[in-house]
Scaffold this active site. Structure first.
Site, mmCIF file in Angstrom:
data_model
loop_
_atom_site.group_PDB
_atom_site.id
_atom_site.type_symbol
_atom_site.label_atom_id
_atom_site.label_comp_id
_atom_site.label_asym_id
_atom_site.label_seq_id
_atom_site.Cartn_x
_atom_site.Cartn_y
_atom_site.Cartn_z
ATOM 1 C CE LYS A 219 -2.815 -0.706 -3.812
ATOM 2 N NZ LYS A 219 -1.658 0.025 -4.214
ATOM 3 C CG ASN B 20 -2.462 0.360 -0.169
ATOM 4 O OD1 ASN B 20 -2.867 -0.608 -0.812
ATOM 5 N ND2 ASN B 20 -1.452 1.094 -0.568
#
Ligand code: NDP
Length: 478
Positions: free
Chosen positions: A182, A186
């Site tokens: 994750k 980002n």
């Protein structure tokens, strides 16, 4: 009936995830440190499914079927540890604690190890898609043990976004792998947004296209290989007019970009892993520079640009589109390379085709390109770098002439394009036969006896720079 899952932390993300579970037919026990948020959720949406209102973590835990699944959606950092400390004494072996916030993967590794000692599962889950995604179907990246995934995975898959019917959720790997993936997502998002920003600046400052005109350009670009959520929303933002002033909104917004930290974490981690993620790093630095408002005010006064007059090459708008595509591809290549290196470092089995597949819907970087990336890594022969996959090496080669023209034009006009230009440098760096690193090795050997290797002989060598400058083998001494 006991609840299948409990959610504690009912700010935007937690409330919407709880609603998503309930709308998908699960009974959800809900809790928030201050009861106001629980009441607000149930008042506004209590009729969407089966919720159990609880006022304490004890009550939350008592209302769950076993093995218990407790999802934490509290502020990342210390609050997560605080809630875990309160929760652990209430749980039994086999129960699953899930952290769906943006926690740092090292924290997740630490928490997972600590809870494993108590026979509890700790699952760090990356959730992307913002507020709306949490409600309608986010892209979900769960780490933790495979055993915990068997008990939790089907529920997460059910509430996740779907790409052509396939859930955008799959087990990533052990401990902090989900949060790591994750985080890199980002980082790629930062780079993706920055390259779009650079394209906008070029179209505005070099080609003179007003925001409303650019909204049309981005809408058209969204029908090409750039098709993605971020291009779509760029058209929307550029087309938006400020109600107060009648000006394009983009002209009344202060040009200092904020950040919450995941981009910075990505770059720090990339540096630690030794992976060149220049596009992501430049995008984080570009936000940093944009926020140095005091220095920028002085810079505007004292630094001369001495820009050149440049006649724009024909087809400049299309050139910019191609430069944007190529730079975007490099950012993805760098992010995915980082995942490969992290897998080796942390002992994770990261399947890049699966990771690309679950970014195809629900998350902020969702893009048509990801389907091709998934296919590239699903091939029998996996590319060592995304850019080496035949489809991508061909696509980027076709964009190179435009990319060079755009970077050269931007430099001559004094328009900063840090990600366009650093991505091109990365591409050229990968393809050059000889890099100046040979000279750097010579310098390092001169001032620090750091030694070097030769292209024509095995071994490690040192030139006696302060002596008679003969070369000796350094293998015996190092
Ligand atoms: P916030 O990050 O704003 O956190 C607020 C919640 O945390 C509230 O429920 C608050 O309870 C609770 N909380 C804070 N400190 C404590 C504590 N010491 N003990 C117990 N509870 C505490 O909420 P968001 O919904 O924005 O985000 C939740 C997580 O999801 C974060 O990690 C965030 O980074 C991540 N995330 C957010 C996205 C977004 O778009 N917002 C997207 C993807 C992930 P109280 O109401 O009592 O203050």
């Amino acid at each position: 009936m006991p609840a299948q899952i409990g959610v504690t932390g009912l700010a935007v993300m937690g409330a919407n995830l709880a609603r998503n579970f309930a709308r998908n037919g699960y009974t959800v026990a809900v809790h928030n440190r201050s009861a106001g948020k629980t009441d607000a959720l149930l008042e506004a949406h209590g009729d969407e499914g089966d919720f159990i209102r609880t006022e304490s973590l004890e009550e939350l835990v008592q209302n769950l079927e076993t093995p218990r699944r407790v999802m934490l959606m509290v502020k990342a950092g210390k609050p997560v540890d605080a809630v875990i400390d309160q929760l652990v004494p209430l749980l039994e072996p086999g129960d699953i604690v899930i952290d769906g916030g943006n926690s740092h993967y090292e924290d997740t590794r630490r928490r997972e190890a600590a809870l494993a000692e108590k026979d509890l599962h700790f699952v760090g889950v990356g959730v992307s898609g913002g507020e709306e995604g949490a409600l309608l179907g986010p892209s979900i990246m769960p780490g933790g043990s495979q055993e915990s995934y068997r008990a939790l995975g089907p529920m997460l898959e059910k509430i996740s976004a779907k790409y052509e019917g396939e859930p955008c959720c799959t087990w990533i790997s052990t401990d902090g792998a989900g949060h790591f993936v994750k985080m890199v997502h980002n980082g790629i998002e930062y780079a993706d947004m920055q390259v779009i920003g650079e394209a906008y600046d070029l179209l505005r400052s070099a080609a003179g296209l007003e925001p409303a005109e650019q909204a049309k350009v981005f809408t058209e670009w969204n029908k090409t290989n750039l098709s993605s959520f971020l291009i779509e929303i760029t058209a929307e933002v550029l087309g938006h007019v400020d109600a107060d002033t009648g000006k394009p909104l983009v002209d009344v917004v202060v040009d200092s970009a904020g950040q919450k930290g995941t981009g910075r974490w990505t770059v720090i981690s990339a540096l630690e892993l030794g992976t060149p993620t220049s596009g992501i790093a430049e995008s984080v630095f570009a936000r940093g520079l944009s926020s140095q408002r005091s220095q920028r005010a002085i810079g505007q006064e004292v630094l001369e640009g001495r820009e050149e007059q440049v006649e724009l090459p024909e087809g400049f708008v299309e050139d910019v589109r191609q430069a944007l595509f190529a730079s975007k591809l490099v950012s993805y290549a760098q992010g995915l390379d980082m995942l490969d290196n992290a897998a080796a470092e942390y002992g994770w089995e990261l399947k890049l085709d699966e990771i690309a597949s679950l970014w195809r819907a629900g998350c902020i970087i969702r893009a048509e390109l990801l389907d091709d990336i998934m296919k590239a890594y699903a091939a029998a022969e996996k590319p060592e770098n995304l850019l080496f996959a035949p489809a991508f090496s061909k696509a980027i080669a076709e964009a190179v002439p435009a990319w060079r023209r755009v970077v050269a034009t931007a430099v001559r006009l004094g328009i900063p394009v840090p990600v366009f230009s650093s991505s091109l440098a990365y591409y050229d760096g990968l393809r050059r036969k000889r890099l100046p690193a040979a000279l750097i090795q010579g310098q390092r050997d001169l001032f620090g006896a750091h030694t070097y290797q030769r292209i024509d002989r095995e071994g490690t060598f040192h030139t006696q720079w302060s002596g008679d400058r003969t070369e000796i083998s350094a293998d015996d001494t190092h």
